[in-house]
Design an enzyme around this catalytic site. Structure first.
Site, mmCIF file in Angstrom:
data_model
loop_
_atom_site.group_PDB
_atom_site.id
_atom_site.type_symbol
_atom_site.label_atom_id
_atom_site.label_comp_id
_atom_site.label_asym_id
_atom_site.label_seq_id
_atom_site.Cartn_x
_atom_site.Cartn_y
_atom_site.Cartn_z
ATOM 1 N N ARG A 1 0.864 -1.174 0.000
ATOM 2 C CA ARG A 1 0.000 0.000 0.000
ATOM 3 C C ARG A 1 0.902 1.226 0.000
ATOM 4 O O ARG A 1 1.963 1.233 0.644
ATOM 5 C CB ARG A 1 -0.888 0.043 1.254
ATOM 6 C CG ARG A 1 -2.036 -0.963 1.256
ATOM 7 C CD ARG A 1 -3.162 -0.569 0.292
ATOM 8 N NE ARG A 1 -4.283 -1.479 0.360
ATOM 9 C CZ ARG A 1 -4.447 -2.547 -0.421
ATOM 10 N NH1 ARG A 1 -3.548 -2.861 -1.335
ATOM 11 N NH2 ARG A 1 -5.523 -3.312 -0.303
ATOM 12 N N GLU B 1 -4.319 7.640 -4.881
ATOM 13 C CA GLU B 1 -4.600 6.942 -6.146
ATOM 14 C C GLU B 1 -5.931 7.416 -6.697
ATOM 15 O O GLU B 1 -6.880 7.576 -5.919
ATOM 16 C CB GLU B 1 -4.631 5.430 -5.903
ATOM 17 C CG GLU B 1 -3.274 4.903 -5.451
ATOM 18 C CD GLU B 1 -3.268 3.406 -5.152
ATOM 19 O OE1 GLU B 1 -4.285 2.730 -5.393
ATOM 20 O OE2 GLU B 1 -2.245 2.918 -4.658
ATOM 21 N N HIS C 1 -1.795 0.417 -9.859
ATOM 22 C CA HIS C 1 -2.379 -0.523 -8.879
ATOM 23 C C HIS C 1 -3.011 -1.727 -9.593
ATOM 24 O O HIS C 1 -4.216 -1.976 -9.473
ATOM 25 C CB HIS C 1 -3.420 0.191 -7.997
ATOM 26 C CG HIS C 1 -3.662 -0.530 -6.699
ATOM 27 N ND1 HIS C 1 -3.976 0.098 -5.523
ATOM 28 C CD2 HIS C 1 -3.644 -1.861 -6.395
ATOM 29 C CE1 HIS C 1 -4.136 -0.796 -4.559
ATOM 30 N NE2 HIS C 1 -3.943 -2.004 -5.062
HETATM 31 P P1 NAP Z 1 -0.451 -11.842 4.657
HETATM 32 O O1 NAP Z 1 -0.372 -13.249 4.167
HETATM 33 O O2 NAP Z 1 -1.260 -11.549 5.872
HETATM 34 O O3 NAP Z 1 1.041 -11.344 4.872
HETATM 35 C C1 NAP Z 1 1.405 -10.213 5.535
HETATM 36 C C2 NAP Z 1 2.726 -10.459 6.238
HETATM 37 O O4 NAP Z 1 3.173 -9.227 6.791
HETATM 38 C C3 NAP Z 1 2.610 -11.460 7.384
HETATM 39 O O5 NAP Z 1 3.656 -12.400 7.295
HETATM 40 C C4 NAP Z 1 2.722 -10.582 8.617
HETATM 41 O O6 NAP Z 1 3.399 -11.178 9.703
HETATM 42 C C5 NAP Z 1 3.595 -9.467 8.121
HETATM 43 N N1 NAP Z 1 3.423 -8.279 8.960
HETATM 44 C C6 NAP Z 1 2.270 -7.719 9.398
HETATM 45 N N2 NAP Z 1 2.529 -6.623 10.129
HETATM 46 C C7 NAP Z 1 3.873 -6.503 10.159
HETATM 47 C C8 NAP Z 1 4.766 -5.578 10.756
HETATM 48 N N3 NAP Z 1 4.312 -4.552 11.496
HETATM 49 N N4 NAP Z 1 6.087 -5.759 10.565
HETATM 50 C C9 NAP Z 1 6.543 -6.798 9.841
HETATM 51 N N5 NAP Z 1 5.769 -7.718 9.257
HETATM 52 C C10 NAP Z 1 4.442 -7.565 9.411
HETATM 53 O O7 NAP Z 1 -1.014 -10.885 3.522
HETATM 54 P P2 NAP Z 1 -0.828 -11.029 1.933
HETATM 55 O O8 NAP Z 1 -1.960 -11.812 1.380
HETATM 56 O O9 NAP Z 1 0.562 -11.449 1.655
HETATM 57 O O10 NAP Z 1 -1.072 -9.487 1.511
HETATM 58 C C11 NAP Z 1 -0.190 -8.479 1.977
HETATM 59 C C12 NAP Z 1 -0.655 -7.107 1.562
HETATM 60 O O11 NAP Z 1 -0.450 -6.927 0.178
HETATM 61 C C13 NAP Z 1 -2.162 -6.839 1.732
HETATM 62 O O12 NAP Z 1 -2.493 -6.480 3.055
HETATM 63 C C14 NAP Z 1 -2.415 -5.722 0.745
HETATM 64 O O13 NAP Z 1 -2.298 -4.466 1.366
HETATM 65 C C15 NAP Z 1 -1.286 -5.880 -0.278
HETATM 66 N N6 NAP Z 1 -1.833 -6.251 -1.591
HETATM 67 C C16 NAP Z 1 -1.647 -5.392 -2.640
HETATM 68 C C17 NAP Z 1 -2.144 -5.718 -3.890
HETATM 69 C C18 NAP Z 1 -1.948 -4.810 -5.059
HETATM 70 O O14 NAP Z 1 -2.838 -4.729 -5.903
HETATM 71 N N7 NAP Z 1 -0.817 -4.157 -5.190
HETATM 72 C C19 NAP Z 1 -2.846 -6.922 -4.083
HETATM 73 C C20 NAP Z 1 -3.011 -7.763 -2.996
HETATM 74 C C21 NAP Z 1 -2.488 -7.416 -1.745
HETATM 75 P P3 NAP Z 1 2.762 -12.298 10.672
HETATM 76 O O15 NAP Z 1 3.239 -13.584 10.071
HETATM 77 O O16 NAP Z 1 3.341 -12.008 11.995
HETATM 78 O O17 NAP Z 1 1.275 -12.108 10.610
#
Ligand code: NAP
Length: 319
Positions: free
Chosen positions: A238, A267, A286
């Protein structure tokens, strides 16, 4: 009388039609203007469900939606939603994890490669008719193979990006994550390190951490100034995880070699953003999950979540 569902999304037509058989649908592709927003709020005042994305759900909206049972987000990120207030009102919030992981990781790798080979600049050169001779050293890029890839937030998408790097490009993997991930350290021969170490040692850095109170503004000049002379920084998480003004200044003054960005503080990117004119940045609008297959799968999962909750069953992917 049919119950009302508010849709703010381009659901594919067959799905929309099937929902229309059982519900009154108030459909917006997006909330484009004040008139849309007023009609949206009016519809929410009697809707039992919302399905969509890019709509901020704040306390006021939640309190003005007394019949609401479920908010089915067509996204994995839930930074748009006041999660605590939804919970306090017994409204189920669902998202669409897993189904978008590979498409989003592809976008991350696309930006890594665009930045490495300066593809945006090169494309502009050809399109603008400025390709007048074979390229010189000033226009060369950098290799990916064997370079160190650093992942900030080693969740589903982070791991999918890391797999592409590790198995496809022989890249040693560093990562930073809130909790320990010994399984990932083993399966990807990766090393979990502090954020500063990652920014100092990685050749390519990819941010895949969710936006939250802890991660807002996580990356700024302090970290970017630790990077190697030809480091490439990619954000597919984000926009607000990065202090954008500081990123721009680091790109302008050479502190950071190159960036690849799919997400921005505002955005669509404002017309006066310097990111539009800097050569050392590759920007995408995006498009993380924006493939036909993935967006349809996200819509299907969101609809399944919504229908389950309305039927009194458990959501498939509650937040
Ligand atoms: P996810 O599986 O929940 O992975 C997020 C990871 O970040 C987890 O391993 C989590 O750790 C870690 N984390 C959370 N807070 C943290 C912090 N303060 N410091 C360090 N690590 C931290 O989520 P995902 O499915 O991979 O998606 C991640 C993000 O990508 C979404 O939330 C979204 O904002 C973004 N996204 C963007 C697009 C786009 O169009 N560009 C598309 C999809 C997603 P833990 O293991 O401790 O929980």
């Amino acid at each position: 009388m049919k119950e009302t569902i508010v849709v703010v999304h381009e659901l594919y037509p067959e799905l929309l039609d099937s929902l229309k058989q059982s519900f009154d649908i108030v459909h917006f592709t997006r909330l484009a203007n004040d008139d849309d927003r007023a009609r949206f709020r009016e519809a929410m005042s009697h809707a039992v469900a919302f399905i969509g994305s890019n709509v901020p759900f704040d306390r006021a909206l939640i309190e003005q939606s007394p019949k609401l049972k479920v908010v089915a987000s067509v996204s994995v990120g839930v930074d748009n939603y006041d999660v605590e207030t939804l919970k306090a009102h017994d409204i189920v919030l669902t998202n669409t994890p897993e189904v978008l992981t590979e498409a989003t990781a592809d976008t991350g790798f696309l930006l890594l490669m665009m930045a490495a080979r300066r593809a945006g600049e090169m494309n502009r050169m050809v399109v603008n008719g400025d390709w007048k001779a074979s390229l010189g050293r000033d226009q060369f890029g950098v290799d990916l193979k064997g370079k160190t890839l650093g992942i900030v937030g080693m969740g589903r998408i982070g791991q999918a990006v890391a797999k592409r790097g590790h198995f496809g490009f022989d890249m040693p993997i560093l990562f930073q994550n809130r909790s320990a991930k010994p399984d990932v350290e083993q399966s990807l021969d990766a090393r979990q390190v502090e954020l500063e170490v990652l920014f100092r040692e990685a050749d390519f850095i990819c941010v895949t951490v969710p936006l939250s109170a802890e991660t807002e503004g996580l990356v700024g000049r302090e970290l970017l100034s630790l990077t190697k002379p030809q480091a490439i920084f990619v954000n597919i998480a984000r926009g607000k995880v990065v202090r954008e003004q500081e990123l721009i200044e680091c790109l302008q003054d050479g502190t950071l070699y190159y960036a690849g960005l799919d997400v921005f503080e505002k955005e669509p990117l404002p017309a006066d953003s310097p990111l539009r004119t800097l050569d050392n940045v590759a920007c995408l609008p995006h498009i993380g999950s924006a493939t036909h297959e993935t967006r349809n799968a996200m819509c299907d999962l969101a609809a399944e979540n919504l229908l389950n909750v309305i039927a009194g069953k458990a959501a498939v992917t509650p937040v």
